[in-house]
Motif scaffolding. Structure first.
Motif, short mmCIF file in Angstrom:
data_model
loop_
_atom_site.label_atom_id
_atom_site.label_comp_id
_atom_site.label_asym_id
_atom_site.label_seq_id
_atom_site.Cartn_x
_atom_site.Cartn_y
_atom_site.Cartn_z
N VAL A 13 0.89 -1.08 -0.10
CA VAL A 13 0.26 0.08 -0.30
C VAL A 13 1.13 0.82 0.04
O VAL A 13 1.87 1.08 0.81
CB VAL A 13 -1.12 -0.03 1.44
N ALA A 14 0.48 2.32 -0.63
CA ALA A 14 1.29 3.37 -1.25
C ALA A 14 1.41 4.50 0.14
O ALA A 14 -0.14 4.33 0.54
CB ALA A 14 1.04 3.59 -2.11
N VAL A 15 2.25 4.59 1.27
CA VAL A 15 1.60 5.84 1.38
C VAL A 15 1.93 7.74 1.42
O VAL A 15 0.84 8.34 1.03
CB VAL A 15 2.72 5.73 3.14
N ASP A 16 3.28 7.40 0.14
CA ASP A 16 3.43 8.94 -0.44
C ASP A 16 3.14 8.79 -2.19
O ASP A 16 2.29 7.81 -2.36
CB ASP A 16 5.38 8.69 -0.32
N ASP A 17 2.65 10.02 -2.43
CA ASP A 17 2.13 9.99 -3.73
C ASP A 17 3.35 9.61 -5.35
O ASP A 17 4.35 9.44 -5.31
CB ASP A 17 1.75 10.95 -4.29
N CYS A 18 3.13 8.28 -5.47
CA CYS A 18 3.91 7.58 -6.72
C CYS A 18 3.23 8.03 -7.92
O CYS A 18 3.35 7.26 -9.10
CB CYS A 18 4.26 6.28 -6.39
N VAL A 19 2.70 9.06 -8.67
CA VAL A 19 1.97 8.66 -9.43
C VAL A 19 3.03 9.76 -10.48
O VAL A 19 2.62 9.04 -11.93
CB VAL A 19 0.49 9.98 -9.34
N ARG A 20 3.68 10.48 -10.38
CA ARG A 20 4.37 11.29 -11.61
C ARG A 20 5.46 10.44 -12.40
O ARG A 20 5.09 10.52 -13.91
CB ARG A 20 5.50 11.83 -10.79
N ASP A 21 5.97 9.59 -12.02
CA ASP A 21 6.47 8.71 -12.74
C ASP A 21 6.62 7.05 -12.40
O ASP A 21 7.21 6.29 -13.04
CB ASP A 21 8.21 8.82 -13.12
N GLY A 22 5.78 7.17 -11.63
CA GLY A 22 6.12 5.49 -11.17
C GLY A 22 7.07 4.77 -10.28
O GLY A 22 7.32 3.86 -9.40
N ASP A 23 8.06 5.52 -9.80
CA ASP A 23 9.28 5.33 -9.26
C ASP A 23 9.41 5.33 -8.12
O ASP A 23 8.37 5.49 -7.12
CB ASP A 23 10.21 6.17 -9.78
N GLY A 24 9.54 4.06 -7.17
CA GLY A 24 9.33 3.90 -5.45
C GLY A 24 8.06 2.42 -5.40
O GLY A 24 7.79 2.17 -4.74
N VAL A 25 7.48 2.59 -7.01
CA VAL A 25 6.66 1.38 -6.64
C VAL A 25 6.97 -0.30 -7.29
O VAL A 25 7.85 0.06 -8.10
CB VAL A 25 5.08 1.93 -7.99
N PRO A 26 6.24 -0.64 -6.54
CA PRO A 26 6.33 -2.35 -6.96
C PRO A 26 6.41 -2.48 -8.21
O PRO A 26 5.70 -2.10 -8.99
CB PRO A 26 5.74 -3.25 -6.39
N GLU A 27 7.15 -3.92 -9.20
CA GLU A 27 7.30 -3.45 -10.79
C GLU A 27 8.07 -5.53 -11.02
O GLU A 27 8.73 -6.02 -10.15
CB GLU A 27 8.68 -3.30 -10.89
N TYR A 28 6.81 -5.94 -11.38
CA TYR A 28 6.25 -7.37 -11.31
C TYR A 28 7.09 -7.98 -13.36
O TYR A 28 6.91 -7.07 -14.04
CB TYR A 28 4.95 -7.59 -11.53
N LEU A 29 7.44 -9.06 -13.10
CA LEU A 29 7.25 -9.48 -14.52
C LEU A 29 6.35 -10.12 -14.35
O LEU A 29 6.24 -10.95 -13.82
CB LEU A 29 8.60 -10.57 -14.59
N VAL A 30 5.00 -9.75 -15.50
CA VAL A 30 3.84 -9.80 -15.82
C VAL A 30 3.86 -11.82 -16.20
O VAL A 30 4.74 -11.96 -16.81
CB VAL A 30 3.77 -9.15 -17.08
N LYS A 58 3.75 -1.47 -14.96
CA LYS A 58 4.05 -0.21 -14.48
C LYS A 58 2.67 0.19 -13.90
O LYS A 58 1.42 0.76 -14.65
CB LYS A 58 4.49 0.62 -15.86
N PHE A 59 3.15 0.59 -12.52
CA PHE A 59 2.02 1.53 -11.70
C PHE A 59 2.75 2.27 -11.90
O PHE A 59 3.81 3.37 -11.22
CB PHE A 59 1.63 0.21 -10.78
N LYS A 60 0.85 3.58 -11.23
CA LYS A 60 1.60 4.41 -10.95
C LYS A 60 0.33 5.10 -9.29
O LYS A 60 -0.71 5.35 -10.40
CB LYS A 60 1.56 6.23 -11.68
N VAL A 61 0.95 5.04 -8.23
CA VAL A 61 -0.37 4.72 -7.87
C VAL A 61 -0.56 6.39 -6.37
O VAL A 61 0.68 6.99 -6.63
CB VAL A 61 0.39 3.97 -6.82
N GLU A 62 -1.44 6.41 -6.35
CA GLU A 62 -1.69 7.53 -5.49
C GLU A 62 -1.59 7.01 -3.91
O GLU A 62 -1.79 5.59 -3.87
CB GLU A 62 -2.96 7.60 -5.60
#
Length: 126
Positions: A13-30, A58-62
């Motif tokens: 679960v994101a606590v901080d905004d990661c919408v701008r570029d998706g950095d800091g978000v988990p990345e998965y091999l689909v 590639k997720f951009k999360v709020e």
């Protein structure tokens, strides 16, 4: 952890905004949760899995957005740019019917609490 991967669900679960570029978000091999070339107890992905599954999420999360995935899914956390916070909460849930399966190695860290469970015992709420 001390359960089979088929009896678990991982979440973030994101606590901080990661919408701008998706950095800091988990990345998965689909699709990598379907791999059969790597034993489920291996913690790091084998190169064969990395070559077979090449599409990355590639997720951009709020703040408050939840991502959940199968524990066998190959994933990593992409670091945010220096100076930008990326706080999050994450964990693993045991699904109904999960049984205690001590595995040692990296999984030993999630099995440090005192308990009287024996291998194969059904996990129950206190």
């Amino acid at each position: 952890g001390p359960i089979e991967s088929e009896a678990a669900l991982q979440w973030w679960v994101a606590v901080d905004d990661c919408v701008r570029d998706g950095d800091g978000v988990p990345e998965y091999l689909v699709g990598s949760h379907r791999n059969t070339s790597q034993p489920s107890e291996d913690f790091f992905a084998h190169s064969s899995v990395m070559q077979e599954y090449t599409t990355r999420s590639k997720f951009k999360v709020e703040p408050g957005d939840l991502i959940a995935w199968h524990p066998r899914t190959v994933h990593r956390l992409r670091s945010p740019p220096e100076g930008r916070p990326r706080r999050a909460l994450g964990g693993t849930c045991a699904l109904g019917g999960a049984r205690y399966t001590p595995q040692g190695r990296c999984s030993a860290m999630s099995d440090m609490a005192g308990h009287s469970l024996e291998a194969g015992d059904l996990l129950r709420a206190p």
